[in-house]
Design an enzyme around this catalytic site. Structure first.
Site, PDB file in Angstrom:
ATOM      1  N   GLU A  63      26.951 -20.765  -4.217  1.00 61.35           N
ATOM      2  CA  GLU A  63      27.315 -19.776  -3.221  1.00 61.35           C
ATOM      3  C   GLU A  63      28.747 -19.273  -3.440  1.00 61.35           C
ATOM      4  O   GLU A  63      29.535 -19.902  -4.160  1.00 61.35           O
ATOM      5  CB  GLU A  63      27.182 -20.376  -1.823  1.00 61.35           C
ATOM      6  CG  GLU A  63      25.791 -20.861  -1.467  1.00 61.35           C
ATOM      7  CD  GLU A  63      24.814 -19.747  -1.131  1.00 61.35           C
ATOM      8  OE1 GLU A  63      25.005 -18.608  -1.609  1.00 61.35           O
ATOM      9  OE2 GLU A  63      23.849 -20.005  -0.398  1.00 61.35           O
ATOM     10  N   HIS A  86      25.295 -15.043  -5.805  1.00 59.39           N
ATOM     11  CA  HIS A  86      25.110 -16.424  -6.268  1.00 59.39           C
ATOM     12  C   HIS A  86      24.100 -16.483  -7.402  1.00 59.39           C
ATOM     13  O   HIS A  86      23.177 -15.673  -7.474  1.00 59.39           O
ATOM     14  CB  HIS A  86      24.706 -17.353  -5.117  1.00 59.39           C
ATOM     15  CG  HIS A  86      23.318 -17.167  -4.604  1.00 59.39           C
ATOM     16  ND1 HIS A  86      23.025 -16.576  -3.411  1.00 59.39           N
ATOM     17  CD2 HIS A  86      22.114 -17.548  -5.122  1.00 59.39           C
ATOM     18  CE1 HIS A  86      21.727 -16.580  -3.216  1.00 59.39           C
ATOM     19  NE2 HIS A  86      21.138 -17.167  -4.243  1.00 59.39           N
ATOM     20  N   ASP A 141      17.679 -25.710  -9.586  1.00 57.41           N
ATOM     21  CA  ASP A 141      18.068 -26.213  -8.270  1.00 57.41           C
ATOM     22  C   ASP A 141      16.851 -26.760  -7.523  1.00 57.41           C
ATOM     23  O   ASP A 141      15.717 -26.637  -7.987  1.00 57.41           O
ATOM     24  CB  ASP A 141      18.754 -25.111  -7.451  1.00 57.41           C
ATOM     25  CG  ASP A 141      18.093 -23.742  -7.602  1.00 57.41           C
ATOM     26  OD1 ASP A 141      16.854 -23.707  -7.779  1.00 57.41           O
ATOM     27  OD2 ASP A 141      18.783 -22.725  -7.536  1.00 57.41           O
ATOM     28  N   ASP A 182      24.439 -11.936  -2.470  1.00 54.02           N
ATOM     29  CA  ASP A 182      25.862 -12.252  -2.344  1.00 54.02           C
ATOM     30  C   ASP A 182      26.474 -12.691  -3.669  1.00 54.02           C
ATOM     31  O   ASP A 182      27.593 -13.197  -3.708  1.00 54.02           O
ATOM     32  CB  ASP A 182      26.099 -13.327  -1.274  1.00 54.02           C
ATOM     33  CG  ASP A 182      25.399 -14.643  -1.597  1.00 54.02           C
ATOM     34  OD1 ASP A 182      24.740 -14.741  -2.655  1.00 54.02           O
ATOM     35  OD2 ASP A 182      25.503 -15.578  -0.779  1.00 54.02           O
TER      36      ASP A 182
END
Length: 260
Positions: free
Chosen positions: A142, A137, A66, A135
């Site tokens: 996400e 990811h 990313d 979370d």
């Protein structure tokens, strides 16, 4: 999915062993590179092996997971620069053989499509290093990300931006709001996934990843569908695993020749 519970230093050695085995077998191995804190000990171990044992990356290819959108080309937290600092320059990896999505492109969707094509043209990723967010990811996929998603632009959640503020002098307002990220479908195309997680703050995400239902709410759970996925965690990150004793027993009984 194989789960290995061990001290962080041992986990880094195991991941480095898997990467070295690929490089020794085929010099033009294609590696998937992650940023963040999770892979740093792996990169340290690979740099040591390059310096002391001659492990070569000269013919390997590297593809980043990313990139932030809009950070200046020379910004220290631009992931292309982070990867150069943390691993590429330390192992004399030719810069042209390490690629990332172009977060400064005028046409971001076209840049994402071009990145997908570059990965395909290289023959796909042999081993993808991954971390996991609190979370759930992986890369910047996400919660709510399509399990079939490809490289695209994403809006970062408030939680992710707060987690990453530590890289921006603690100022969440300096963390970009958008990124380009390999999709979950892109990541799942890699032949071997190796995810590292340490610390109690990752425990719930690791529990969901390994033992929860496959769900876009916890994007990393898509790894349960991969034929060769390895999860390397320390005791703290494993503290929520209900089958932790079984994972320890399985790894202790593993044939020494098998590797990850």
């Amino acid at each position: 999915m194989e789960v290995v519970i061990a001290p962080a230093e041992e986990l880094a050695v195991l991941a480095a062993d898997a990467i070295e085995a690929l490089l020794r077998r085929r010099a033009d191995t294609v590696l998937g590179l992650a940023t963040g804190s999770s892979p740093l000990k792996v990169y340290d171990e690979l740099a040591r092996r390059h310096a002391e044992e001659g492990l070569s990356f000269a013919e390997a290819r590297g593809f980043m997971l990313d990139e932030y959108v809009g950070l200046d080309a020379d910004h220290p937290e631009r992931y292309r620069n982070v990867i150069a600092t943390e691993i590429a320059e330390r192992v004399a990896w030719p810069a042209e053989r390490v690629q990332g999505p172009d977060g400064l492109a005028a046409d971001l969707p076209a840049a994402c499509a071009a990145y997908e094509e570059a990965i395909r043209a290289a023959g796909g990723v042999d081993l993808q290093i991954l971390g996991i967010g609190t979370d759930g990811h992986i890369a910047f996929n996400e919660p709510g990300s399509s399990l079939a998603s490809r490289t695209r632009i994403k809006t970062l959640t408030k939680q992710t931006r707060e987690d990453n503020a530590r890289f921006f002098d603690g100022d969440v307002d300096r963390v970009p709001t958008h990124c380009l990220t390999q999709g979950l479908g892109t990541i799942m195309d890699a032949r071997h996934l190796v995810l590292l997680a340490t610390g109690r703050h990752k425990a719930e995400a690791v529990h969901q990843l390994v033992e929860g239902p496959v769900s876009a709410l916890w994007p990393a759970t898509v790894m349960q569908l991969h034929p060769h996925a390895t999860v390397l965690v320390d005791e703290a990150a494993a503290s929520r695993l209900q089958l932790a004793d079984y994972y320890r027993q399985t790894y202790a009984s593993k044939p020494s020749w098998q590797g990850l």
